[in-house]
Each structure stands twice: as structure tokens, then as C-alpha cells.
Design a protein around this motif. Structure first.
Motif, PDB file in Angstrom:
ATOM      1  N   LEU A 119       3.168  29.060  75.879  1.00 31.01           N
ATOM      2  CA  LEU A 119       2.163  30.394  74.661  1.00 31.01           C
ATOM      3  C   LEU A 119       2.894  31.592  74.782  1.00 31.01           C
ATOM      4  O   LEU A 119       2.106  31.904  73.620  1.00 31.01           O
ATOM      5  CB  LEU A 119       0.541  29.944  76.248  1.00 31.01           C
ATOM      6  N   THR A 120       3.622  32.526  75.708  1.00 33.70           N
ATOM      7  CA  THR A 120       4.082  33.017  75.547  1.00 33.70           C
ATOM      8  C   THR A 120       5.348  33.531  74.402  1.00 33.70           C
ATOM      9  O   THR A 120       5.102  34.412  72.896  1.00 33.70           O
ATOM     10  CB  THR A 120       4.074  34.277  76.600  1.00 33.70           C
ATOM     11  N   HIS A 121       5.898  32.992  74.440  1.00 34.70           N
ATOM     12  CA  HIS A 121       7.554  33.276  73.888  1.00 34.70           C
ATOM     13  C   HIS A 121       7.393  32.066  73.135  1.00 34.70           C
ATOM     14  O   HIS A 121       8.814  32.498  72.121  1.00 34.70           O
ATOM     15  CB  HIS A 121       8.673  32.858  75.384  1.00 34.70           C
ATOM     16  N   LEU A 122       7.187  31.085  72.991  1.00 35.41           N
ATOM     17  CA  LEU A 122       7.163  29.750  71.722  1.00 35.41           C
ATOM     18  C   LEU A 122       6.372  30.545  71.085  1.00 35.41           C
ATOM     19  O   LEU A 122       5.920  30.261  69.848  1.00 35.41           O
ATOM     20  CB  LEU A 122       7.436  28.619  72.848  1.00 35.41           C
ATOM     21  N   CYS A 123       5.257  30.812  71.279  1.00 40.73           N
ATOM     22  CA  CYS A 123       3.437  30.267  70.966  1.00 40.73           C
ATOM     23  C   CYS A 123       3.173  32.433  70.475  1.00 40.73           C
ATOM     24  O   CYS A 123       2.049  32.281  69.263  1.00 40.73           O
ATOM     25  CB  CYS A 123       2.358  29.741  70.684  1.00 40.73           C
ATOM     26  N   ASP A 124       3.404  32.763  71.373  1.00 42.98           N
ATOM     27  CA  ASP A 124       2.873  33.675  70.957  1.00 42.98           C
ATOM     28  C   ASP A 124       1.303  34.625  71.276  1.00 42.98           C
ATOM     29  O   ASP A 124       0.978  35.201  70.080  1.00 42.98           O
ATOM     30  CB  ASP A 124       3.340  34.599  69.596  1.00 42.98           C
ATOM     31  N   TYR A 125       0.915  33.594  72.187  1.00 40.95           N
ATOM     32  CA  TYR A 125      -0.414  33.985  71.693  1.00 40.95           C
ATOM     33  C   TYR A 125      -0.919  35.271  72.720  1.00 40.95           C
ATOM     34  O   TYR A 125      -0.081  35.147  73.946  1.00 40.95           O
ATOM     35  CB  TYR A 125      -0.522  32.312  72.646  1.00 40.95           C
ATOM     36  N   ALA A 126      -1.663  36.134  72.508  1.00 40.43           N
ATOM     37  CA  ALA A 126      -2.021  36.922  73.103  1.00 40.43           C
ATOM     38  C   ALA A 126      -2.999  36.848  74.264  1.00 40.43           C
ATOM     39  O   ALA A 126      -3.297  36.003  74.878  1.00 40.43           O
ATOM     40  CB  ALA A 126      -3.566  37.755  72.545  1.00 40.43           C
ATOM     41  N   GLU A 127      -2.867  36.943  75.645  1.00 39.14           N
ATOM     42  CA  GLU A 127      -3.251  36.808  76.952  1.00 39.14           C
ATOM     43  C   GLU A 127      -4.885  36.196  76.917  1.00 39.14           C
ATOM     44  O   GLU A 127      -5.148  35.079  77.099  1.00 39.14           O
ATOM     45  CB  GLU A 127      -3.220  38.160  77.733  1.00 39.14           C
ATOM     46  N   VAL A 128      -5.757  36.869  76.159  1.00 44.31           N
ATOM     47  CA  VAL A 128      -6.570  36.509  75.525  1.00 44.31           C
ATOM     48  C   VAL A 128      -6.917  34.989  76.145  1.00 44.31           C
ATOM     49  O   VAL A 128      -7.437  33.554  76.068  1.00 44.31           O
ATOM     50  CB  VAL A 128      -7.992  37.425  75.161  1.00 44.31           C
ATOM     51  N   GLN A 129      -6.334  34.299  74.312  1.00 46.61           N
ATOM     52  CA  GLN A 129      -6.340  33.512  73.582  1.00 46.61           C
ATOM     53  C   GLN A 129      -5.125  32.636  74.553  1.00 46.61           C
ATOM     54  O   GLN A 129      -5.518  31.206  74.948  1.00 46.61           O
ATOM     55  CB  GLN A 129      -4.973  33.209  72.550  1.00 46.61           C
ATOM     56  N   GLN A 130      -4.693  32.797  75.393  1.00 42.45           N
ATOM     57  CA  GLN A 130      -3.919  31.388  76.735  1.00 42.45           C
ATOM     58  C   GLN A 130      -4.610  31.571  77.287  1.00 42.45           C
ATOM     59  O   GLN A 130      -4.153  29.734  77.720  1.00 42.45           O
ATOM     60  CB  GLN A 130      -2.673  32.728  77.367  1.00 42.45           C
ATOM     61  N   LYS A 131      -5.822  32.019  78.055  1.00 46.30           N
ATOM     62  CA  LYS A 131      -6.618  31.519  78.914  1.00 46.30           C
ATOM     63  C   LYS A 131      -7.025  30.484  78.316  1.00 46.30           C
ATOM     64  O   LYS A 131      -7.698  29.630  78.712  1.00 46.30           O
ATOM     65  CB  LYS A 131      -7.846  32.915  79.616  1.00 46.30           C
ATOM     66  N   GLN A 132      -7.805  30.621  77.350  1.00 45.16           N
ATOM     67  CA  GLN A 132      -8.829  29.517  76.226  1.00 45.16           C
ATOM     68  C   GLN A 132      -7.778  28.311  75.958  1.00 45.16           C
ATOM     69  O   GLN A 132      -7.949  27.004  76.474  1.00 45.16           O
ATOM     70  CB  GLN A 132      -9.004  29.948  74.767  1.00 45.16           C
ATOM     71  N   LYS A 133      -6.971  28.613  75.820  1.00 50.57           N
ATOM     72  CA  LYS A 133      -5.222  27.642  75.565  1.00 50.57           C
ATOM     73  C   LYS A 133      -5.070  26.603  76.850  1.00 50.57           C
ATOM     74  O   LYS A 133      -5.064  25.498  76.814  1.00 50.57           O
ATOM     75  CB  LYS A 133      -4.231  28.070  74.898  1.00 50.57           C
ATOM     76  N   MET A 134      -4.668  26.763  77.672  1.00 54.40           N
ATOM     77  CA  MET A 134      -5.065  26.490  79.533  1.00 54.40           C
ATOM     78  C   MET A 134      -5.911  25.740  79.324  1.00 54.40           C
ATOM     79  O   MET A 134      -6.031  24.837  80.245  1.00 54.40           O
ATOM     80  CB  MET A 134      -4.409  28.014  80.067  1.00 54.40           C
ATOM     81  N   GLN A 135      -6.836  26.020  79.486  1.00 51.84           N
ATOM     82  CA  GLN A 135      -8.126  25.121  79.574  1.00 51.84           C
ATOM     83  C   GLN A 135      -8.494  24.188  78.896  1.00 51.84           C
ATOM     84  O   GLN A 135      -8.737  23.094  79.240  1.00 51.84           O
ATOM     85  CB  GLN A 135      -9.745  26.308  79.175  1.00 51.84           C
ATOM     86  N   GLN A 136      -8.365  24.433  77.879  1.00 50.34           N
ATOM     87  CA  GLN A 136      -7.912  23.182  76.053  1.00 50.34           C
ATOM     88  C   GLN A 136      -7.274  22.561  76.865  1.00 50.34           C
ATOM     89  O   GLN A 136      -7.238  20.578  76.643  1.00 50.34           O
ATOM     90  CB  GLN A 136      -8.227  24.055  74.719  1.00 50.34           C
ATOM     91  N   LEU A 137      -6.284  22.888  77.560  1.00 52.57           N
ATOM     92  CA  LEU A 137      -4.487  21.822  77.949  1.00 52.57           C
ATOM     93  C   LEU A 137      -5.249  21.221  79.224  1.00 52.57           C
ATOM     94  O   LEU A 137      -4.935  19.717  79.487  1.00 52.57           O
ATOM     95  CB  LEU A 137      -3.847  22.553  78.272  1.00 52.57           C
ATOM     96  N   MET A 138      -5.268  22.535  80.092  1.00 50.49           N
ATOM     97  CA  MET A 138      -6.557  20.861  81.460  1.00 50.49           C
ATOM     98  C   MET A 138      -7.699  19.912  81.107  1.00 50.49           C
ATOM     99  O   MET A 138      -7.700  18.688  81.766  1.00 50.49           O
ATOM    100  CB  MET A 138      -6.921  22.449  82.225  1.00 50.49           C
ATOM    101  N   GLN A 139      -8.357  20.120  79.862  1.00 50.27           N
ATOM    102  CA  GLN A 139      -9.002  19.390  80.011  1.00 50.27           C
ATOM    103  C   GLN A 139      -8.586  17.544  78.857  1.00 50.27           C
ATOM    104  O   GLN A 139      -8.974  16.865  78.904  1.00 50.27           O
ATOM    105  CB  GLN A 139     -10.375  19.448  78.604  1.00 50.27           C
ATOM    106  N   ALA A 140      -7.256  18.317  78.385  1.00 46.32           N
ATOM    107  CA  ALA A 140      -6.592  17.047  77.504  1.00 46.32           C
ATOM    108  C   ALA A 140      -6.053  16.066  78.213  1.00 46.32           C
ATOM    109  O   ALA A 140      -6.077  15.094  77.822  1.00 46.32           O
ATOM    110  CB  ALA A 140      -5.524  18.159  76.157  1.00 46.32           C
ATOM    111  N   VAL A 141      -5.227  16.859  79.274  1.00 44.37           N
ATOM    112  CA  VAL A 141      -4.706  16.147  80.597  1.00 44.37           C
ATOM    113  C   VAL A 141      -5.781  15.582  81.170  1.00 44.37           C
ATOM    114  O   VAL A 141      -4.932  15.571  82.329  1.00 44.37           O
ATOM    115  CB  VAL A 141      -3.196  16.483  80.722  1.00 44.37           C
TER     116      VAL A 141
END
Length: 266
Positions: A119-141
């Protein structure tokens, strides 16, 4: 239909140098003149016995090994150009899901720390965006959000594989190379993971290269099936054709050797 991978005359040779104990050159042709296309939204399964070259081909597709010769196009661009642009460009294009899910996750990092890397090194997400994205990924799997604070050893094999898939999805690549992704799992868990992969393919518009030796698994998930033997691409057909009318003698023997349940009709 859009083509996401184009492989032409791909060759991978190991060795070729003189050994300490012999003046003869030792060379292994792991992949021999393989050519194929992968279409967007397709699952192409590659089957064959151990030593057939499946995993070597997979490693070249994700940039872990370089071909000896031949060309490989990813999303319409030469793979060599992706490599020149660095690991970031390659990683955002194609991701690898390994056979052993627990071993493929860093035991010293929580799942959140593992997901933070792409999320940081490939997609350049900021920290706040990372938390939201992680939650979305957990839901997806289909994993609970509190799994993010746990370590890999705290999960079963099936759960760990879901998390390994989440890590691949975190890179936002559209091509996943899945190398025996369910072979280490119990049969009931295999079915759950295969269903999840099919759901994720639709949800994220993914394309799969699915490496396996298990013909029953391949038959349940693949759109097309390719058969490798001693590094060569001996046959590639749509799922129904290959399993009902195999053309190559090796494919025929491979299907004939697969264990089958014989129903008692009496």
C-alpha cells in the motif's frame, strides 16, 4: 477481448557452465519455447507433473526469474520495460500467490504491517487511506478486521491463504499468478478458497494464471487448461474440450492416472 499477457517462444535454461568435477557442461532446459496468451478476466490453468516447468514459468511471469530467450508482454508492454522501470511497476502489474501461505507471510510482522508494504511502496497510499484500504481487503477476503493486528502463526492454513491473497490484492495488480494455492489445504477449505478466488476475479476484474497438479481443482476453476511436459507446452484447450477430448497422448495418460470416485449404482 483484451489480451493481458502475451508470451512468445519463452525459454529458461539453467546451468551450461563447467562443473568443478567435470569438463562437460551441464544444462537443464526448464522451459522450452512456450507461447500463449492470457485474456482479461480469464483463468488459464497450467497443469503437469513435478518437474514439468510450471513453477519456473510462473516465476518468469512475475519477474522473479528472467527468461533465457523469448518475449513476454504484460498489459501490451514488453516485460523487460516493466523491469527497467523497477519493482514498483512490475509489482503493480502482476502478483504472485505462493503455495504455502503461512511461510509466504513474514512471521515477525502483523498482517497490517504486511499489507502496509504494498500500500505504501506500490500504491502510494497515505496512512489514513491505508487503514481504510486494509479494512476493505479484510472484507473482500472474508476475514475479520481484528485479524490485522495478528501474526501469521495465529491463523489456519485457509485463513493464511486468504490473507496472502489480500496482500496480492493490496498491490492493485490485475494479474495474479497462483502457484498451487490450495494444495496445502484440506479439501473443504480448498472449495472455500476456490469460491473466494472466483468472487474476487469478478469483483476486481482480475485475470489468473493458476498453476496446479490437481486436475479436479483445475476442472472446477479454469476457463482454459494448458498441459506442460518436460518444459514443453503440449496442449492448450478450453476446459470442456481438454477434459472430454484430450488430443495429446500425455494429456490422455495424465487424465487416466487421476484418482476418481466410482459411484455405487447398485
Amino acid at each position: 477481448m483484451k489480451t493481458v499477457i502475451e508470451v512468445r517462444n519463452l525459454v529458461k535454461t539453467f546451468g551450461g557452465r563447467k562443473s568443478w568435477f567435470s569438463s562437460a557442461e551441464h544444462q537443464v532446459n526448464a522451459v522450452k519455447n512456450v507461447s500463449f496468451d492470457l485474456n482479461a478476466g480469464e483463468t488459464l490453468a497450467i497443469v503437469g507433473e513435478s518437474g514439468s516447468g510450471k513453477s519456473t514459468l510462473a516465476r518468469m511471469l512475475v519477474g522473479l526469474d528472467h527468461p533465457t530467450s523469448g518475449t513476454m508482454m504484460l498489459m501490451g508492454q514488453d516485460a523487460a520495460q516493466w523491469r527497467q522501470r523497477g519493482a514498483k511497476a512490475f509489482g503493480k502489474t502482476v502478483q504472485y500467490v505462493f503455495q504455502d501461505p503461512v511461510a509466504s507471510l513474514n512471521p515477525r510482522k502483523t498482517i497490517a504491517e504486511t499489507l502496509r508494504v504494498p500500500l505504501t511502496h506500490l500504491c502510494d497510499y497515505a496512512e489514513v487511506q491505508q487503514k481504510q484500504k486494509m479494512q476493505q481487503l479484510m472484507q473482500a477476503v472474508n476475514m475479520p478486521h481484528d485479524a490485522l493486528e495478528c501474526y501469521p502463526h495465529e491463523f489456519s492454513g485457509g485463513q493464511a491463504q486468504r490473507l496472502a491473497i489480500a496482500r496480492a490484492l493490496a498491490a492493485e495488480a490485475k494479474i495474479l499468478v497462483l502457484d498451487e494455492p490450495v494444495s496445502a489445504l484440506d479439501v473443504s477449505v480448498q472449495a472455500q478458497v476456490l469460491l473466494l478466488l472466483e468472487q474476487l476475479k469478478q469483483q476486481f476484474n482480475l485475470s489468473y494464471i493458476f498453476i496446479s497438479h490437481d486436475l479436479a481443482v483445475v476442472e472446477s476453476i479454469a476457463d482454459r487448461v494448458a498441459v506442460m511436459y518436460l518444459g514443453e507446452w503440449v496442449e492448450c484447450e478450453d476446459n470442456n474440450t481438454l477434459f472430454s477430448r484430450p488430443a495429446h497422448s500425455y494429456t490422455q495418460s495424465l487424465l487416466a492416472s487421476a484418482p476418481r470416485l466410482i459411484a455405487d449404482t447398485h
